[in-house]
Write a protein that holds these residues in place. Structure first.
Motif, short mmCIF file in Angstrom:
data_model
loop_
_atom_site.label_atom_id
_atom_site.label_comp_id
_atom_site.label_asym_id
_atom_site.label_seq_id
_atom_site.Cartn_x
_atom_site.Cartn_y
_atom_site.Cartn_z
N GLU A 143 2.23 65.37 44.27
CA GLU A 143 1.76 64.07 43.91
C GLU A 143 0.74 64.05 43.03
O GLU A 143 0.36 63.47 42.08
CB GLU A 143 1.49 63.03 45.03
CG GLU A 143 1.18 61.70 44.58
CD GLU A 143 2.01 60.96 43.72
OE1 GLU A 143 1.45 60.13 43.01
OE2 GLU A 143 3.22 61.37 43.87
N SER A 147 0.30 63.18 39.13
CA SER A 147 -0.49 62.10 38.87
C SER A 147 -1.50 62.61 37.35
O SER A 147 -2.13 62.02 36.81
CB SER A 147 -1.52 61.94 39.86
OG SER A 147 -0.87 61.38 41.02
N TYR A 153 -5.31 61.47 40.52
CA TYR A 153 -4.71 61.10 42.00
C TYR A 153 -5.79 60.49 42.61
O TYR A 153 -5.63 59.43 43.37
CB TYR A 153 -4.15 62.54 42.50
CG TYR A 153 -3.93 62.39 43.98
CD1 TYR A 153 -2.62 62.00 44.32
CD2 TYR A 153 -4.88 62.69 45.05
CE1 TYR A 153 -2.08 61.77 45.49
CE2 TYR A 153 -4.46 62.53 46.29
CZ TYR A 153 -3.05 62.27 46.63
OH TYR A 153 -2.76 61.97 47.89
N LYS A 155 -8.21 58.43 41.74
CA LYS A 155 -8.32 57.15 40.90
C LYS A 155 -7.29 56.17 41.57
O LYS A 155 -7.50 55.14 41.84
CB LYS A 155 -8.35 57.02 39.68
CG LYS A 155 -9.65 57.64 38.89
CD LYS A 155 -9.52 57.83 37.37
CE LYS A 155 -10.70 58.48 36.95
NZ LYS A 155 -10.61 58.37 35.41
N LYS A 156 -6.11 56.92 41.66
CA LYS A 156 -4.75 55.92 42.22
C LYS A 156 -5.07 55.69 43.51
O LYS A 156 -4.82 54.54 44.05
CB LYS A 156 -3.38 56.74 42.02
CG LYS A 156 -3.12 56.66 40.52
CD LYS A 156 -1.75 57.75 40.43
CE LYS A 156 -1.09 57.82 39.12
NZ LYS A 156 0.15 58.45 38.94
N GLN A 157 -5.55 56.80 44.24
CA GLN A 157 -5.84 56.11 45.94
C GLN A 157 -6.85 55.24 45.98
O GLN A 157 -6.84 54.48 46.71
CB GLN A 157 -6.18 57.74 46.52
CG GLN A 157 -5.19 58.74 46.63
CD GLN A 157 -3.82 58.32 47.08
OE1 GLN A 157 -3.86 57.74 47.96
NE2 GLN A 157 -2.79 58.46 46.37
N VAL A 159 -7.56 53.01 43.92
CA VAL A 159 -7.05 51.56 43.45
C VAL A 159 -6.10 51.04 44.80
O VAL A 159 -6.08 49.63 45.00
CB VAL A 159 -6.38 51.89 42.07
CG1 VAL A 159 -5.44 50.47 42.06
CG2 VAL A 159 -7.20 51.77 41.17
N ARG A 160 -5.39 51.96 45.28
CA ARG A 160 -4.37 51.60 46.42
C ARG A 160 -5.53 51.01 47.46
O ARG A 160 -4.74 50.14 48.46
CB ARG A 160 -3.66 52.74 47.05
CG ARG A 160 -2.63 53.02 45.92
CD ARG A 160 -1.71 54.02 46.21
NE ARG A 160 -0.62 54.33 45.29
CZ ARG A 160 -0.23 55.78 45.46
NH1 ARG A 160 -0.27 56.45 46.21
NH2 ARG A 160 0.46 56.07 44.48
N ALA A 161 -6.51 51.50 48.00
CA ALA A 161 -7.27 51.07 48.98
C ALA A 161 -8.03 49.61 48.57
O ALA A 161 -7.96 48.95 49.31
CB ALA A 161 -8.14 52.29 49.36
#
Length: 161
Positions: A143, A147, A153, A155-157, A159-161
């Motif tokens: 992953e 990413s 990776y 930054k995506k985490q 945003v998800r949080a």
């Protein structure tokens, strides 16, 4: 289908990108100097999607990120080797360059046509009509690579949080 570029054992980061180019921070500019001391034709001949195949201890030497950055900027899809230096492995994953450990890497010859399935950990040698298992990256490292590296990776985490 990719072309395999074969290298030997103990390919250190100074061989990958000579130290005199460490003042360069642009990955595309670094890529122009890949392996110039041992394969001067590499930088001009490598194509997007090609792979590097090596023996043991690929990426040994210094801890700088210039070597994996230059490899990725050259369009190399993956590096397959019998083993990697630990810091090179970590730096590569951190910037999104996939590495696969393959006990059968020596069976792949320079110029062979190969297909790499990174998620399943399989290398198909089209030239020899053979397949070789690799140690696939764990899902979370896959992953990170998908990413584009650890920063993307993370930054995506966030945003998800």
């Amino acid at each position: 289908m990719a072309r395999a570029w074969k290298f030997g054992n103990d390919i250190d980061t100074d061989v990958i990108i000579p130290g005199r180019y460490l003042v360069i921070n642009d990955p595309e500019e670094l890529a122009k100097h890949l392996f110039e001391g041992i394969r001067p034709e590499f930088a001009e001949s490598v194509r997007h999607g090609d792979i590097i195949v090596a023996g043991t201890n690929f990426g040994c030497g210094s801890s700088r990120e210039h070597a994996p950055l230059a490899i990725k900027a050259a369009g190399v899809e993956a590096v397959i080797a019998r083993s990697f230096a630990r810091i090179f492995f970590r730096n590569s994953i951190n910037i999104g360059l996939p590495l696969l450990i393959c006990a059968d890497a020596e069976k792949i010859d320079d110029g062979d046509s190969v297909v790499v399935d990174i998620s399943r950990g399989i290398v198909q040698n089209i030239s020899k009509k053979e397949s070789y298992p690799t140690t696939p990256l764990p899902p979370f490292l896959q992953e990170i690579v998908r990413s584009g590296g650890l920063l993307n990776y993370t930054k995506k985490q966030v945003v998800r949080a």
